[in-house]
Design an enzyme around this catalytic site. Structure first.
Site, PDB file in Angstrom:
ATOM      1  N   ASP A 108       0.825  -1.209   0.000  1.00 24.14           N
ATOM      2  CA  ASP A 108       0.000   0.000   0.000  1.00 24.14           C
ATOM      3  C   ASP A 108       0.859   1.259   0.000  1.00 24.14           C
ATOM      4  OD1 ASP A 108       0.832  -0.569   2.621  1.00 24.14           O
ATOM      5  OD2 ASP A 108      -1.165  -1.176   3.251  1.00 24.14           O
TER       6      ASP A 108
ATOM      7  N   ASN B 147      -7.909  -2.870  14.093  1.00 24.52           N
ATOM      8  CA  ASN B 147      -9.302  -3.126  13.683  1.00 24.52           C
ATOM      9  C   ASN B 147      -9.408  -4.327  12.737  1.00 24.52           C
ATOM     10  OD1 ASN B 147      -8.203  -2.165  11.334  1.00 24.52           O
ATOM     11  ND2 ASN B 147      -9.641  -0.481  11.040  1.00 24.52           N
TER      12      ASN B 147
ATOM     13  N   HIS C 200      -7.674  -4.855   9.929  1.00 17.95           N
ATOM     14  CA  HIS C 200      -7.408  -4.649   8.492  1.00 17.95           C
ATOM     15  C   HIS C 200      -6.132  -5.380   8.068  1.00 17.95           C
ATOM     16  CE1 HIS C 200      -4.996  -0.630   9.208  1.00 17.95           C
ATOM     17  NE2 HIS C 200      -4.175  -1.658   9.210  1.00 17.95           N
TER      18      HIS C 200
ATOM     19  N   GLU D  15      -9.986  -1.944   4.960  1.00 16.82           N
ATOM     20  CA  GLU D  15     -10.602  -1.590   6.232  1.00 16.82           C
ATOM     21  C   GLU D  15     -11.944  -2.301   6.383  1.00 16.82           C
ATOM     22  OE1 GLU D  15      -8.776  -0.117   8.199  1.00 16.82           O
ATOM     23  OE2 GLU D  15      -7.899   1.757   7.477  1.00 16.82           O
TER      24      GLU D  15
END
Ligand code: F6R
Length: 245
Positions: free
Chosen positions: A68, A137, A139, A144
């Protein structure tokens, strides 16, 4: 299939994962590696550099693709993943610059950039080994939690938790980019092997979701790794706290 290795702490995670990756590189010195950024792999990269400097690792034919990159953050910004990768790995080993691939979040046409990156991965024969961290979280990459997840490289809006977690790399939280380019869940699952590393109690919930969720849940993107035939998970005791061994 998940193969779990629990180690004592961050240093041991960094060493065991670096040895694992070095073994793979030594078995096939022209591997295509998918790479991650963030705090988790810093120690792993430091160990790979040490091995290279000792002469036990050769990157000359290795190809790399990063997972990313932030959108609209100049490459020369010290928090870009371009700069991170140069500081933590690329500038210290004998990778051929032509074999290093990162997304460019500063192009005017992000659609063309997404397609270019997907195609480039295909052209190089696909990713052999994908290194992953995991977000608090759940991801992976910057996929996400959401009601649906994208398959290929795409632009994503970073979740509030991710912006807070990554604020430590910026002068203030308002400077954290809101968007990123990321490989999709399909790009990640197409890798032949995956290695996921995690440390610390703040990752325990995501690790629990990875091992204990009974469903594939787009609100817990890490659960998609349960569909992959060959995932090695190397975590410290704190990250393993919520899975009964
Ligand atoms: C980084 C990436 C992210 C991180 C994750 C964990 O390229 O894709 O998924 O792996 O946010 O970050 P750290 O390691 O900083 O806790």
């Amino acid at each position: 299939m998940l193969n779990l290795i629990v180690v004592k702490d961050y240093d041991e995670m960094s060493l065991v994962s670096a040895n694992w990756l070095a073994d793979e590189i030594n078995k096939d010195p022209s591997l295509v590696l998918g790479l991650a950024t963030g705090g988790t792999p810093e120690g792993l990269y430091a160990n790979l550099i040490k091995m290279y400097k000792k002469g036990s690792l050769d990157f000359s034919s290795i190809k790399t693709f990063n997972l990313d990159e932030y959108v609209s953050l100049p490459r020369e910004n010290e928090s870009s993943y371009y700069t991170y990768m140069h500081n933590h790995l690329f500038d210290h080993v004998n990778l051929n610059p032509n074999n290093i691939h990162l997304m460019d979040g500063n192009v005017t046409n992000l659609t063309i950039e997404r397609q270019r990156y997907d195609q480039l991965i295909l052209d190089k024969g696909g990713i052999d080994i994908q290194l992953l961290g995991v977000g608090v979280n759940g991801h992976i990459g910057f996929n996400e939690p959401d009601s649906t997840l994208k398959i290929d490289v795409h632009v994503t809006r970073l979740a509030k938790e991710t912006i807070s977690a990554n604020a430590r790399y910026f002068n203030s939280i308002t400077e954290v980019p809101k968007f990123s380019l990321t490989m999709g869940i399909g790009s990640i699952l197409r890798a032949k092997k995956i290695i996921l590393i995690a440390d610390g109690e703040h990752k325990a919930k995501a690790i629990k979701d990875l091992f204990r969720s009974e469903v594939i849940d787009p609100l817990k993107p890490v659960t998609f790794l349960r569909l992959h035939p060959d995932v090695t998970v190397i975590i410290d005791e704190k990250a393993a706290k919520e899975i009964e061994l």
